[in-house]
Design a protein around this motif. Structure first.
Motif, PDB file in Angstrom:
ATOM      1  N   THR A   1       8.435   1.260 -10.186  1.00 41.15           N
ATOM      2  CA  THR A   1       7.602   0.132  -9.773  1.00 41.15           C
ATOM      3  C   THR A   1       7.009  -0.583 -10.983  1.00 41.15           C
ATOM      4  O   THR A   1       6.886  -1.807 -10.990  1.00 41.15           O
TER       5      THR A   1
ATOM      6  N   GLN B   1      -4.900   7.963 -10.549  1.00 41.32           N
ATOM      7  CA  GLN B   1      -4.525   6.634 -10.064  1.00 41.32           C
ATOM      8  C   GLN B   1      -3.233   6.234 -10.761  1.00 41.32           C
ATOM      9  O   GLN B   1      -3.192   6.049 -11.966  1.00 41.32           O
TER      10      GLN B   1
ATOM     11  N   LEU C   1      -1.599   3.598 -10.878  1.00 37.70           N
ATOM     12  CA  LEU C   1      -1.505   2.301 -11.534  1.00 37.70           C
ATOM     13  C   LEU C   1      -1.703   2.468 -13.040  1.00 37.70           C
ATOM     14  O   LEU C   1      -1.381   1.570 -13.819  1.00 37.70           O
TER      15      LEU C   1
ATOM     16  N   ARG D   1       2.377  -6.043 -18.817  1.00 40.78           N
ATOM     17  CA  ARG D   1       2.220  -6.820 -17.598  1.00 40.78           C
ATOM     18  C   ARG D   1       1.348  -6.048 -16.588  1.00 40.78           C
ATOM     19  O   ARG D   1       0.446  -6.618 -15.958  1.00 40.78           O
TER      20      ARG D   1
ATOM     21  N   TYR E   1      -2.492  -7.038 -15.283  1.00 40.00           N
ATOM     22  CA  TYR E   1      -2.806  -7.208 -13.858  1.00 40.00           C
ATOM     23  C   TYR E   1      -4.079  -6.450 -13.468  1.00 40.00           C
ATOM     24  O   TYR E   1      -4.880  -6.935 -12.673  1.00 40.00           O
ATOM     25  N   PHE E   2      -4.262  -5.265 -14.039  1.00 45.46           N
ATOM     26  CA  PHE E   2      -5.409  -4.434 -13.657  1.00 45.46           C
ATOM     27  C   PHE E   2      -6.570  -4.504 -14.653  1.00 45.46           C
ATOM     28  O   PHE E   2      -7.512  -3.723 -14.566  1.00 45.46           O
TER      29      PHE E   2
ATOM     30  N   ILE F   1       3.288   5.033  -3.287  1.00 42.16           N
ATOM     31  CA  ILE F   1       3.174   4.214  -4.494  1.00 42.16           C
ATOM     32  C   ILE F   1       2.815   2.797  -4.099  1.00 42.16           C
ATOM     33  O   ILE F   1       3.479   2.192  -3.273  1.00 42.16           O
TER      34      ILE F   1
ATOM     35  N   SER G   1       1.645   0.281  -6.623  1.00 39.14           N
ATOM     36  CA  SER G   1       1.136  -0.231  -7.890  1.00 39.14           C
ATOM     37  C   SER G   1       1.904  -1.424  -8.440  1.00 39.14           C
ATOM     38  O   SER G   1       1.779  -1.759  -9.595  1.00 39.14           O
ATOM     39  N   ALA G   2       2.724  -2.073  -7.619  1.00 43.19           N
ATOM     40  CA  ALA G   2       3.541  -3.169  -8.141  1.00 43.19           C
ATOM     41  C   ALA G   2       2.685  -4.367  -8.547  1.00 43.19           C
ATOM     42  O   ALA G   2       1.717  -4.701  -7.879  1.00 43.19           O
ATOM     43  N   VAL G   3       3.055  -5.000  -9.653  1.00 41.03           N
ATOM     44  CA  VAL G   3       2.449  -6.265 -10.053  1.00 41.03           C
ATOM     45  C   VAL G   3       3.252  -7.362  -9.376  1.00 41.03           C
ATOM     46  O   VAL G   3       4.449  -7.458  -9.577  1.00 41.03           O
ATOM     47  N   PRO G   4       2.617  -8.199  -8.523  1.00 43.86           N
ATOM     48  CA  PRO G   4       3.398  -9.212  -7.825  1.00 43.86           C
ATOM     49  C   PRO G   4       3.987 -10.234  -8.791  1.00 43.86           C
ATOM     50  O   PRO G   4       3.398 -10.515  -9.836  1.00 43.86           O
TER      51      PRO G   4
ATOM     52  N   GLU H   1      -7.660   5.432  -4.510  1.00 40.23           N
ATOM     53  CA  GLU H   1      -7.066   5.467  -5.848  1.00 40.23           C
ATOM     54  C   GLU H   1      -6.296   4.194  -6.195  1.00 40.23           C
ATOM     55  O   GLU H   1      -6.096   3.894  -7.369  1.00 40.23           O
ATOM     56  N   ASN H   2      -5.856   3.443  -5.176  1.00 39.78           N
ATOM     57  CA  ASN H   2      -5.135   2.201  -5.465  1.00 39.78           C
ATOM     58  C   ASN H   2      -6.052   1.095  -5.962  1.00 39.78           C
ATOM     59  O   ASN H   2      -5.569   0.022  -6.357  1.00 39.78           O
ATOM     60  N   TYR H   3      -7.344   1.329  -5.915  1.00 38.65           N
ATOM     61  CA  TYR H   3      -8.297   0.284  -6.311  1.00 38.65           C
ATOM     62  C   TYR H   3      -9.156   0.719  -7.494  1.00 38.65           C
ATOM     63  O   TYR H   3     -10.161   0.090  -7.785  1.00 38.65           O
ATOM     64  N   LEU H   4      -8.753   1.775  -8.166  1.00 39.44           N
ATOM     65  CA  LEU H   4      -9.549   2.261  -9.299  1.00 39.44           C
ATOM     66  C   LEU H   4      -9.101   1.583 -10.586  1.00 39.44           C
ATOM     67  O   LEU H   4      -8.795   2.225 -11.581  1.00 39.44           O
ATOM     68  N   ALA H   5      -9.059   0.274 -10.549  1.00 36.86           N
ATOM     69  CA  ALA H   5      -8.769  -0.511 -11.749  1.00 36.86           C
ATOM     70  C   ALA H   5     -10.072  -1.155 -12.187  1.00 36.86           C
ATOM     71  O   ALA H   5     -10.971  -1.368 -11.371  1.00 36.86           O
TER      72      ALA H   5
ATOM     73  N   ARG I   1      -6.451  -7.412  -7.194  1.00 38.00           N
ATOM     74  CA  ARG I   1      -6.433  -6.470  -6.078  1.00 38.00           C
ATOM     75  C   ARG I   1      -7.850  -6.153  -5.615  1.00 38.00           C
ATOM     76  O   ARG I   1      -8.134  -6.131  -4.419  1.00 38.00           O
TER      77      ARG I   1
END
Lengths: 268, 335
Positions: free
Chosen positions: A66, A97, A99, A131, A135-136, B5, B7-10, B66-70, B75
């Motif tokens: 991904t 995480q 990401l 990239r 993004y994050f 998963i 975590s893709a960057v659009p 965990e998908n938002y722990l940036a 996002r």
């Protein structure tokens, strides 16, 4: 029937011992110590443990695919899966995480013997990782062009700019931007006959990560500003790298894209 | 199940639906404890733009924390917009409450920051482990049901609840292995953890069904043995059947909890029997792999909503061990 070895027999607390055995089995395939703890029943302990092993390996490989879609297209799914298995063993995730998983891919590929025939892979991995990082990255208000106009003329040369948290610069001796760009459509990409170098600017605007090719001069200029050099010093560095560097154009490009998060005039 | 998963960057060419300004969570329309006793859906990346544009009628949404722990980015901004319009639950997949080495303090701090930012109605985690010797294995791995593991789990729940400053829900796991040295059944382990730590329970009906098949126990006996007054949320999801050959060459099946299909009829039946004991309760439709189009997911949630609405008309009897409660006709509701 084999004798079941009780966990904790090596002096470690039982649960810590069990978890260490599972970890080893999941990552390396050395599953004997883990399956010795498992009840069989209708389905054998090995088959039961393999479900977890496949889950862990397949999901981490998917996380890497991904983050590195162009690498995967360049080397093919089968090779990517093979490389991902090695990567997962050497660089398993250290934070929960995903990401944030995969940042060592460039280093890994640079030292991965089967990948040596494709010399631009490590730089492509840097570009794709940049990239994801962009993004994050934290949000930051960009410096407006008007801020620079408000600086007194005699102070301009000593102004310092800080790049925004989403800005990444990827320089490569290989044509990685053009190869990356050729893979953005769904049709089979053509990038034969390209040669480097490529300088790539990656930044976030609104909801989107932008990836743009820039000249060596602007690349050197932004890199120098990022290192804390003043406007005059960075311009000098850029001209030394590329005699055609246009300071006015470079500043306009940077301000229009919102690349700067801070502008620091010289102390009075 | 392995953690999905997300975590893709659009691609930058996609139409931007979500644009600033960020919305302060303190202005959110819903209070902290406002997850309704309706069906909710797991919010997955492919659906976020559509949810924001179309505002579908669904009771609430659940995210994987965990998908938002940036530290920032689109996002989180989208999540803040979603939070303005829907009650939100944060479901953790990486805290590893069952780890012998204790909890990762950095991870606890990141989760706390997320909870402070979006003020979820519920927070939950699994009775499982994912971290050993500092490595995150991206799966919800099974615990042996021993006194030692129970003490570790309770210590970790106490730690998490004290950092978060609020009660958590713990979810019963699905599993494919059981340990030879377990000392108690899973329901006793769950019940005792809730009793010792004061946490609530998240009852995953699909997980009970999956584990009951995989370890040959009775799903209804499991439900009957739990302190149902502590259940504050229910999960339903799909699974698939995998066949193995045993030593005699006979086919044996294991149910795999992949959250990748519609809910099995047997799970809806168990859900209906659970509701009869529990009364209406927030119920999440989870779909994490082979994620379908949003309308398919909403249609599954609508089935749960119909079952919940029926149950609302029947007096709940949340008393463990009382089986003779009228059970609604599931077949009729499904039509």
């Amino acid at each position: 029937m084999t004798e079941k070895a009780a966990p904790g027999t090596r002096g470690t607390p039982p649960l810590a011992d069990l978890q260490a055995r599972f970890k080893r089995g999941l990552l390396t395939g050395d599953i004997v110590d883990a399956t010795a703890l498992i009840l069989g029943g209708a389905v054998e302990p090995n088959d039961r443990f393999e479900i977890y092993r496949n889950n862990t390996r397949a999901s981490l490989a998917q996380a890497l695919a991904t983050t590195y879609p162009v690498i995967q297209r360049l080397v093919g799914e089968e090779f990517f899966r093979f490389a991902a298995r090695q990567y997962i063993q050497i660089h398993p995730p250290m934070v929960p995480q995903l990401l944030a998983y995969g940042g060592e891919m460039s280093t890994f590929l640079a030292h991965f013997p089967p990948a040596q025939s494709v010399p631009y892979l490590p730089d492509m991995a840097r570009l794709e990782w940049a990239r994801t990082q962009s993004y994050f990255a934290p949000d930051a208000e960009p410096v407006a062009a008007g801020r620079l106009a408000a600086v007194p003329a005699q102070d301009l040369s000593a102004v310092q700019f800080g790049l925004g948290p989403s800005v990444r610069l990827v320089g490569s001796a290989h044509p990685v931007f053009r190869i990356w760009n050729a893979h953005q459509g769904s049709e089979a990409p053509s990038f034969k006959g390209l040669s480097g170098p490529d300088y790539t600017l990656i930044f976030r605007t609104g909801s989107h990560v932008r990836v743009e090719a820039i000249g060596l001069g602007l690349f050197a200029f932004l890199t120098a500003l990022d290192q804390g050099l003043t406007l005059a010093e960075a311009a000098q560095t850029a001209v030394e790298a590329d005699t055609g560097f246009d300071l006015q154009g470079g500043l306009t490009t940077a301000l229009a894209r919102g690349l700067f998060a801070t502008l620091t005039p010289p102390a009075p | 199940m392995p953690v999905p998963i997300d975590s893709a960057v659009p691609a930058a060419t996609e139409r931007a639906v979500i644009e600033p300004p960020p919305y302060p969570a303190s202005h959110a329309r819903f209070g902290r404890h406002a997850i309704p006793a309706r069906a909710g859906i797991g919010l997955r990346q492919p659906h976020i733009d559509q949810v924001l544009l179309e505002a579908p009628d669904v009771g609430w949404l659940e995210i994987h924390s965990e998908n938002y722990l940036a530290p920032g980015g689109p996002r989180l901004r989208a999540l803040e917009l979603v939070r303005r319009d829907y009650p939100l639950s944060c479901h953790g997949v990486g805290l590893s409450l069952g780890s012998a080495e204790g909890l990762d303090r950095d991870h606890l701090a990141r989760l706390k920051a997320l909870f402070d930012r979006i003020e979820p109605g519920l927070i939950s985690e699994h009775v499982s482990w994912s971290v050993a010797e500092g490595v995150y294995l991206n799966d919800l791995l099974p615990l042996p049901y021993t006194e030692e593991a129970l003490a570790i789990l309770c210590r970790n729940i106490d730690h998490a609840q004290s950092v978060f400053g609020r009660q958590m829900l713990i979810e019963n796991p699905s599993s494919y292995v059981a340990f030879a040295h377990s000392e108690m059944p899973e329901w006793e382990f769950m019940a005792e953890a809730a009793r010792r730590t004061g946490c609530a329970l998240l009852l995953d009906v699909n997980n009970i069904h999956v584990s009951a098949h995989n370890h040959a126990f009775d799903a209804d006996a499991y439900v009957a043995a739990l302190p149902l007054d502590r259940v504050e949320e229910v999960h339903v999801a799909g699974h698939f059947v995998r066949t193995f050959l045993d030593v005699r060459g006979e086919a044996r099946t294991i149910l795999i909890d992949d959250h990748g299909a519609q809910v099995d009829q047997a799970v809806w039946d168990l859900f209906t029997r659970v509701l009869a004991r529990l009364g209406p309760v927030p119920t999440l439709m989870e779909w994490d792999t082979n994620v379908p189009d949003l309308p398919v997911l909403l249609a599954e949630a609508a089935i749960a909503d119909r079952l919940l609405a029926r149950q609302a008309a029947v007096p709940a009897r949340p008393v463990p061990g009382v089986p003779d409660v009228p059970v609604p006709d599931v077949q009729e509701v499904m039509r």
